[in-house]
Design an enzyme around this catalytic site. Sequence first.
Site, PDB file in Angstrom:
ATOM      1  N   GLY A  90      -1.089  12.876  -8.367  1.00  0.00           N
ATOM      2  CA  GLY A  90      -1.045  11.862  -9.415  1.00  0.00           C
ATOM      3  C   GLY A  90      -2.360  11.109  -9.476  1.00  0.00           C
ATOM      4  O   GLY A  90      -3.034  10.943  -8.456  1.00  0.00           O
TER       5      GLY A  90
ATOM      6  N   GLN B 275      -8.211   4.557 -11.749  1.00  0.00           N
ATOM      7  CA  GLN B 275      -8.914   5.106 -10.586  1.00  0.00           C
ATOM      8  C   GLN B 275     -10.226   5.787 -10.946  1.00  0.00           C
ATOM      9  O   GLN B 275     -11.077   5.996 -10.081  1.00  0.00           O
ATOM     10  CB  GLN B 275      -8.000   6.109  -9.848  1.00  0.00           C
ATOM     11  CG  GLN B 275      -6.791   5.463  -9.208  1.00  0.00           C
ATOM     12  CD  GLN B 275      -5.876   6.516  -8.614  1.00  0.00           C
ATOM     13  OE1 GLN B 275      -5.037   7.074  -9.295  1.00  0.00           O
ATOM     14  NE2 GLN B 275      -6.062   6.821  -7.332  1.00  0.00           N
TER      15      GLN B 275
ATOM     16  N   CYS C  53      -3.004   8.142  -1.567  1.00  0.00           N
ATOM     17  CA  CYS C  53      -3.690   7.714  -2.781  1.00  0.00           C
ATOM     18  C   CYS C  53      -5.114   8.268  -2.754  1.00  0.00           C
ATOM     19  O   CYS C  53      -5.800   8.160  -1.731  1.00  0.00           O
ATOM     20  CB  CYS C  53      -3.734   6.189  -2.856  1.00  0.00           C
ATOM     21  SG  CYS C  53      -4.504   5.554  -4.351  1.00  0.00           S
ATOM     22  N   LEU C  54      -5.535   8.878  -3.852  1.00  0.00           N
ATOM     23  CA  LEU C  54      -6.894   9.425  -3.920  1.00  0.00           C
ATOM     24  C   LEU C  54      -7.952   8.319  -3.776  1.00  0.00           C
ATOM     25  O   LEU C  54      -9.084   8.604  -3.425  1.00  0.00           O
ATOM     26  CB  LEU C  54      -7.099  10.191  -5.233  1.00  0.00           C
ATOM     27  CG  LEU C  54      -6.461  11.588  -5.288  1.00  0.00           C
ATOM     28  CD1 LEU C  54      -6.414  12.113  -6.708  1.00  0.00           C
ATOM     29  CD2 LEU C  54      -7.217  12.572  -4.384  1.00  0.00           C
TER      30      LEU C  54
ATOM     31  N   HIS D 253       4.039   4.644  -8.388  1.00  0.00           N
ATOM     32  CA  HIS D 253       2.738   4.421  -7.725  1.00  0.00           C
ATOM     33  C   HIS D 253       1.610   4.366  -8.758  1.00  0.00           C
ATOM     34  O   HIS D 253       0.769   3.467  -8.717  1.00  0.00           O
ATOM     35  CB  HIS D 253       2.524   5.558  -6.713  1.00  0.00           C
ATOM     36  CG  HIS D 253       1.188   5.577  -6.053  1.00  0.00           C
ATOM     37  ND1 HIS D 253       1.017   5.365  -4.695  1.00  0.00           N
ATOM     38  CD2 HIS D 253      -0.067   5.800  -6.541  1.00  0.00           C
ATOM     39  CE1 HIS D 253      -0.273   5.441  -4.398  1.00  0.00           C
ATOM     40  NE2 HIS D 253      -0.956   5.716  -5.493  1.00  0.00           N
ATOM     41  N   GLU D 254       1.621   5.321  -9.699  1.00  0.00           N
ATOM     42  CA  GLU D 254       0.544   5.373 -10.706  1.00  0.00           C
ATOM     43  C   GLU D 254       0.659   4.216 -11.690  1.00  0.00           C
ATOM     44  O   GLU D 254      -0.345   3.666 -12.141  1.00  0.00           O
ATOM     45  CB  GLU D 254       0.559   6.714 -11.446  1.00  0.00           C
ATOM     46  CG  GLU D 254       0.418   7.957 -10.558  1.00  0.00           C
ATOM     47  CD  GLU D 254      -0.746   7.901  -9.595  1.00  0.00           C
ATOM     48  OE1 GLU D 254      -1.733   7.187  -9.870  1.00  0.00           O
ATOM     49  OE2 GLU D 254      -0.665   8.548  -8.528  1.00  0.00           O
TER      50      GLU D 254
ATOM     51  N   HIS E  55      -1.067   1.214 -10.409  1.00  0.00           N
ATOM     52  CA  HIS E  55      -2.523   1.214 -10.631  1.00  0.00           C
ATOM     53  C   HIS E  55      -2.867   0.585 -11.983  1.00  0.00           C
ATOM     54  O   HIS E  55      -3.847  -0.153 -12.097  1.00  0.00           O
ATOM     55  CB  HIS E  55      -3.085   2.642 -10.614  1.00  0.00           C
ATOM     56  CG  HIS E  55      -3.316   3.196  -9.244  1.00  0.00           C
ATOM     57  ND1 HIS E  55      -4.193   2.625  -8.347  1.00  0.00           N
ATOM     58  CD2 HIS E  55      -2.818   4.296  -8.620  1.00  0.00           C
ATOM     59  CE1 HIS E  55      -4.209   3.348  -7.232  1.00  0.00           C
ATOM     60  NE2 HIS E  55      -3.376   4.368  -7.371  1.00  0.00           N
TER      61      HIS E  55
END
Length: 168
Positions: free
Chosen positions: A46, A51, A93-94, A135-136, A139
């Site tokens: 994701g 991000q 998380c990236l 989660h996304e 962000h």
Amino acid sequence: MATLKILLFPDPKLRTVAKPVEKIDDSIVKLTENMLQTMYEGSGIGLAATQVDVHIRVIVIDISDEKNSPLVLINPKIDKIIDSQQKSYSEGCLSVPGIYEELKRPGTVEISALNVEGNKFTLIAEGLLSVVIQHEMDHLEGRMMVDSLSNLKREIIRKKMIKLKASN
Ligand code: QAP
Ligand code: CO
């Protein structure tokens, strides 16, 4: 297609609240393609536009093993929490590479969003998909998974990320 640069925690730009997409034009389509490529290249499941330093409400997800089921959500909304019973998941998380933390969230949610054609769709998400969408969506509000950790844990992660950035 292009790979985009991913912001790393604690970059303050990750705290930006994203604006709704008003018109899905070629630039949005291109952004979703580049975000998918960036996510696949980073072995992610994701990625939120936040991000990659684009502050509009766009998310890409692919939780399939074959990496052949891209999901694009534009202006996503949680319409209903179907199962408010909190479930625990190990989240990554990236933007916080190498860190996985156990977090609790509602288990099953009903989501509505626009797809890349501009058509509204709804979906009932449970399990991993539900966790990744929530989660996304965090962000897009400038929230991150480290926010619910203790100050000590967050500080350790912050120092790790600063070292990682310096070594790159
Ligand atoms: C959100 O995160 C997520 O640490 C998506 O070294 C992930 O794709 C929610 C990644 C898991 C729930 C469960 C993380 C890649 C990817 C790393 C990601 C890493 C390389 C994270
Ligand atoms: Co993330």
